[in-house]
Design an enzyme around this catalytic site. Structure first.
Site, PDB file in Angstrom:
ATOM      1  N   GLU A  88       0.761  -1.187   0.143  1.00  0.00           N
ATOM      2  CA  GLU A  88      -0.010  -0.042  -0.073  1.00  0.00           C
ATOM      3  C   GLU A  88       0.892   1.086   0.057  1.00  0.00           C
ATOM      4  OE1 GLU A  88      -4.167  -1.487   2.329  1.00  0.00           O
ATOM      5  OE2 GLU A  88      -2.372  -0.708   3.542  1.00  0.00           O
TER       6      GLU A  88
ATOM      7  N   CYS B  34       3.476   8.528   1.102  1.00  0.00           N
ATOM      8  CA  CYS B  34       4.020   7.576   1.948  1.00  0.00           C
ATOM      9  C   CYS B  34       4.238   6.167   1.234  1.00  0.00           C
ATOM     10  CB  CYS B  34       3.000   7.434   3.337  1.00  0.00           C
ATOM     11  SG  CYS B  34       3.430   6.329   4.436  1.00  0.00           S
TER      12      CYS B  34
ATOM     13  N   CYS C 264       6.646  -6.678   7.542  1.00  0.00           N
ATOM     14  CA  CYS C 264       7.758  -6.177   8.595  1.00  0.00           C
ATOM     15  C   CYS C 264       8.328  -7.129   9.318  1.00  0.00           C
ATOM     16  CB  CYS C 264       7.504  -5.062   8.950  1.00  0.00           C
ATOM     17  SG  CYS C 264       8.750  -4.073   9.934  1.00  0.00           S
TER      18      CYS C 264
ATOM     19  N   CYS D  57       6.711  -4.816  15.514  1.00  0.00           N
ATOM     20  CA  CYS D  57       6.305  -3.823  17.097  1.00  0.00           C
ATOM     21  C   CYS D  57       4.838  -3.918  17.134  1.00  0.00           C
ATOM     22  CB  CYS D  57       6.450  -2.486  16.425  1.00  0.00           C
ATOM     23  SG  CYS D  57       7.987  -1.962  15.861  1.00  0.00           S
TER      24      CYS D  57
ATOM     25  N   CYS E 138       1.473  -2.159  15.768  1.00  0.00           N
ATOM     26  CA  CYS E 138       1.670  -1.783  14.447  1.00  0.00           C
ATOM     27  C   CYS E 138       0.853  -3.118  13.610  1.00  0.00           C
ATOM     28  CB  CYS E 138       2.941  -1.534  14.027  1.00  0.00           C
ATOM     29  SG  CYS E 138       3.152  -1.445  12.148  1.00  0.00           S
TER      30      CYS E 138
ATOM     31  N   CYS F 236      -1.350   6.057   9.781  1.00  0.00           N
ATOM     32  CA  CYS F 236      -0.075   5.417  10.233  1.00  0.00           C
ATOM     33  C   CYS F 236      -0.493   4.094  10.836  1.00  0.00           C
ATOM     34  CB  CYS F 236       0.707   6.117  11.532  1.00  0.00           C
ATOM     35  SG  CYS F 236       1.308   7.664  10.609  1.00  0.00           S
TER      36      CYS F 236
HETATM   37  N1  SAH Z   1       9.142   0.982   9.959  1.00  0.00           N
HETATM   38  C1  SAH Z   1       9.516   2.332   9.938  1.00  0.00           C
HETATM   39  C2  SAH Z   1       8.454   3.027   9.226  1.00  0.00           C
HETATM   40  C3  SAH Z   1       7.081   2.506   8.992  1.00  0.00           C
HETATM   41  S1  SAH Z   1       6.038   2.666  10.406  1.00  0.00           S
HETATM   42  C4  SAH Z   1       9.191   2.841  11.446  1.00  0.00           C
HETATM   43  O1  SAH Z   1       8.729   2.109  12.476  1.00  0.00           O
HETATM   44  O2  SAH Z   1       9.500   4.188  11.748  1.00  0.00           O
HETATM   45  C5  SAH Z   1       5.300   4.471  10.277  1.00  0.00           C
HETATM   46  C6  SAH Z   1       5.008   5.038  11.711  1.00  0.00           C
HETATM   47  O3  SAH Z   1       3.857   4.816  11.986  1.00  0.00           O
HETATM   48  C7  SAH Z   1       5.898   4.547  12.663  1.00  0.00           C
HETATM   49  O4  SAH Z   1       6.254   5.837  13.352  1.00  0.00           O
HETATM   50  C8  SAH Z   1       5.294   3.773  13.421  1.00  0.00           C
HETATM   51  O5  SAH Z   1       5.809   3.703  14.818  1.00  0.00           O
HETATM   52  C9  SAH Z   1       3.787   4.272  13.363  1.00  0.00           C
HETATM   53  N2  SAH Z   1       2.652   3.556  13.682  1.00  0.00           N
HETATM   54  C10 SAH Z   1       2.674   1.926  13.680  1.00  0.00           C
HETATM   55  N3  SAH Z   1       1.556   1.609  13.997  1.00  0.00           N
HETATM   56  C11 SAH Z   1       0.882   2.719  14.504  1.00  0.00           C
HETATM   57  C12 SAH Z   1      -0.421   2.776  14.969  1.00  0.00           C
HETATM   58  N4  SAH Z   1      -1.203   1.772  14.961  1.00  0.00           N
HETATM   59  N5  SAH Z   1      -1.067   4.196  15.074  1.00  0.00           N
HETATM   60  C13 SAH Z   1      -0.227   5.238  15.237  1.00  0.00           C
HETATM   61  N6  SAH Z   1       1.103   5.058  14.614  1.00  0.00           N
HETATM   62  C14 SAH Z   1       1.606   3.776  14.313  1.00  0.00           C
HETATM   63 FE1  SF4 Z   2       7.807  -2.335  11.068  1.00  0.00          FE
HETATM   64 FE2  SF4 Z   2       5.418  -1.391  11.929  1.00  0.00          FE
HETATM   65 FE3  SF4 Z   2       7.683  -1.624  13.831  1.00  0.00          FE
HETATM   66 FE4  SF4 Z   2       7.675   0.093  11.459  1.00  0.00          FE
HETATM   67  S1  SF4 Z   2       6.353   0.339  13.091  1.00  0.00           S
HETATM   68  S2  SF4 Z   2       9.201  -1.215  12.254  1.00  0.00           S
HETATM   69  S3  SF4 Z   2       6.391  -0.881   9.999  1.00  0.00           S
HETATM   70  S4  SF4 Z   2       6.542  -3.291  12.725  1.00  0.00           S
END
Ligand code: SAH
Ligand code: SF4
Length: 357
Positions: free
Chosen positions: A100, A113, A120, A124, A127, A348
Site C-alpha cells: 500500500e 507515504c 515487516c 512492533c 503496528c 499510520c
Molecule cells: N518501519 C518504520 C516506518 C514505517 S512505520 C518505522 O517504524 O518508523 C510508520 C510510523 O507509523 C512509525 O512511526 C510507527 O511507529 C507508526 N505506527 C505504527 N503503528 C501505528 C498505529 N497503530 N498508530 C499510530 N502510529 C503507528
Molecule cells: Fe515495522 Fe511497523 Fe515496527 Fe515500523 S512500526 S518497524 S512498520 S512493525
C-alpha cells in the site's frame, strides 16, 4: 509492436535500473550514451508508458528499447479516497504480493507515504503491519514504481507548476533500514534532477532504530530522518519495539546526535505514538525532554490508530494536548499529527496488505 500493459518476457523493467546501469545497458545495445538522459527524462518527467511514445527517438531505437526494456507499472488493485482527500493505493507486484501507499495532500504540497517491504520483520506490538509478519523486501523498482503509479493516477507528470506530489516519506509498510540497498537505490533515482526531482530535503526516512544503518543513511543519502521512539525507558521500548533489545535508547540517541544531515534547519523528527496509560504520563514527557537534550529535534505526537484486535487505545485528546504543551514549553515543536485517511485504514500503522493472512 507495443508493450503497453502487456507483460513482456525477457525484458528488464526500467524502474529497476540506476541511471548508470541504464547508460551501460544502452551502450551494450549499440546506442549512444546521451540517449540515457533522453529516455530518463521521458520516463520520469513525462511519464512515458510506452517506448513508442518517446518521439525524440527514431522508430528503430524505440523498437529496440521495447524489445529489451519494459515500462510496466504495478497493477492498481484498489484505489480508495478518504473524505479528507487522502488516497490509498493497493498495488499488486508481479509475484501477486500487495503493498500500500498513501498520498496525503496539503494546501501547498503533498506527501506520498511509500512502502519498502511486504510486511515487516520488526514485530512492533502496536503496528498492524508488524503483526502480519514479513514476506520479502521490495526491489528498488518496486519502491520507485509506487511513485510512478501514483503520478499516473494524479496525472502529476511534466514539470507543471501545480505538481501535487512534492514530498516522499518512507513510512509505509516495512523498515527501510532493513532493506537499505534497495531503498538507497530507489532514493537516488527519485532524487535525480532530470527525473522525478524530489530532493533530499523533501524525502524523509522513518526507522524504528536500526542504529548501524542510521549513520550510513545519513552519510550516503542525507535525507531527513524520522525515528519511531515511542517510549522513554528501555523496559517499555523493549516491549513495544523488539529491536530495542539489540539497540537500546542510549545508542539510538547517540546515532541521532551524530546524524550528519541534522542541523538547526533540518531537525530529526521523533515520532511518539500516544498509548493510553502506557507512555502518556507527564513524567514520560519530562523524561523525553531530558533524553533529547542536545539533539536538534521535533516531536510528532501520533494519536494511536486502532486496528481490529489492537492491544492498545489512543490517549485522550486532552492528554495528548497536555503532553504536547510540556514539550512546547521546553522549546520543542511538537505538533499532534492529525490522523488522515482513517476511514480507509490509511493512517499510520494501519497498512496491511491482503497478501498474508
Ligand atoms: N518501519 C518504520 C516506518 C514505517 S512505520 C518505522 O517504524 O518508523 C510508520 C510510523 O507509523 C512509525 O512511526 C510507527 O511507529 C507508526 N505506527 C505504527 N503503528 C501505528 C498505529 N497503530 N498508530 C499510530 N502510529 C503507528
Ligand atoms: Fe515495522 Fe511497523 Fe515496527 Fe515500523 S512500526 S518497524 S512498520 S512493525
Amino acid at each position: 509492436m507495443t508493450n503497453k500493459g502487456v507483460r513482456q518476457e525477457n525484458t528488464m523493467n526500467i524502474f529497476e535500473l540506476s541511471f548508470e546501469e541504464l547508460t551501460e545497458a544502452l551502450i551494450k545495445l549499440g546506442l549512444q550514451k546521451y540517449r540515457a538522459k533522453q529516455i530518463w527524462t521521458a520516463v520520469y518527467c513525462f511519464g512515458a508508458r510506452d517506448f513508442s511514445d518517446i518521439t525524440a527517438l527514431n522508430k528503430e531505437t524505440r523498437e529496440l528499447l521495447g524489445k529489451h526494456f519494459s515500462l510496466e507499472r504495478p497493477v492498481v488493485s484498489v484505489l480508495q479516497k478518504s473524505a479528507d482527500g487522502t488516497q490509498k493505493w493497493l498495488l499488486k507486484n508481479k509475484d501477486n504480493s500487495e503493498i500500500e501507499c498513501v498520498f496525503i495532500p496539503e494546501e501547498d504540497r503533498g506527501a506520498l507515504c511509500v512502502s519498502t517491504q511486504v510486511g515487516c520483520l520488526m514485530g512492533c506490538k502496536f503496528c498492524n503491519t508488524g503483526t502480519q509478519g514479513f514476506v520479502r523486501n521490495l526491489s528498488a523498482g518496486e519502491i520507485v514504481s509506487q511513485i510512478i503509479a501514483v503520478k499516473d493516477t494524479l496525472n502529476d507528470w511534466v514539470a507543471a507548476d501545480n505538481r501535487q506530489l512534492s514530498n516522499i516519506v518512507l513510512m509505509g509498510m516495512g523498515e527501510p533500514l532493513y532493506n537499505y540497498d534497495n531503498t538507497a537505490k530507489a532514493v537516488r533515482n527519485i532524487m535525480r534532477d532530470d527525473g522525478i526531482g524530489i530532493g533530499k530535503r523533501r524525502i524523509t526516512l522513518s526507522t524504528c532504530g536500526v542504529v548501524p544503518m542510521i549513520e550510513r543513511c545519513g552519510q550516503e543519502l542525507e535525507v531527513n530522518l524520522a525515528v519511531s521512539l515511542h517510549a522513554v525507558t528501555d523496559e517499555l521500548r523493549d516491549e513495544l519495539i523488539p529491536i530495542n533489545k539489540k539497540y537500546p535508547i542510549k545508542e539510538l540517541l547517540k546515532a541521532c546526535k551524530n546524524y550528519p544531515a541534522a542541523s538547526n534547519s533540518r531537525r530529526i523528527t521523533f515520532e511518539y505514538v500516544m498509548l493510553k496509560g502506557v507512555n502518556d504520563s507527564m513524567a514520560d514527557a519530562k523524561e523525553l525532554i531530558r533524553l533529547l537534550r542536545g539533539i536538534h529535534a521535533k516531536i510528532n505526537l501520533i494519536p494511536f490508530n486502532e486496528w481490529s484486535g489492537s492491544p492498545y487505545q489512543s490517549s485522550d485528546w486532552k492528554v495528548i494536548e497536555k503532553f504536547g504543551d510540556v514539550l512546547n514549553e521546553a522549546g520543542y515543536a511538537s505538533p499532534i499529527r492529525t490522523p488522515r485517511g482513517r476511514d480507509i485504514m490509511a493512517a499510520c500503522g494501519q497498512l496491511r496488505s491482503q497478501s498474508v493472512e
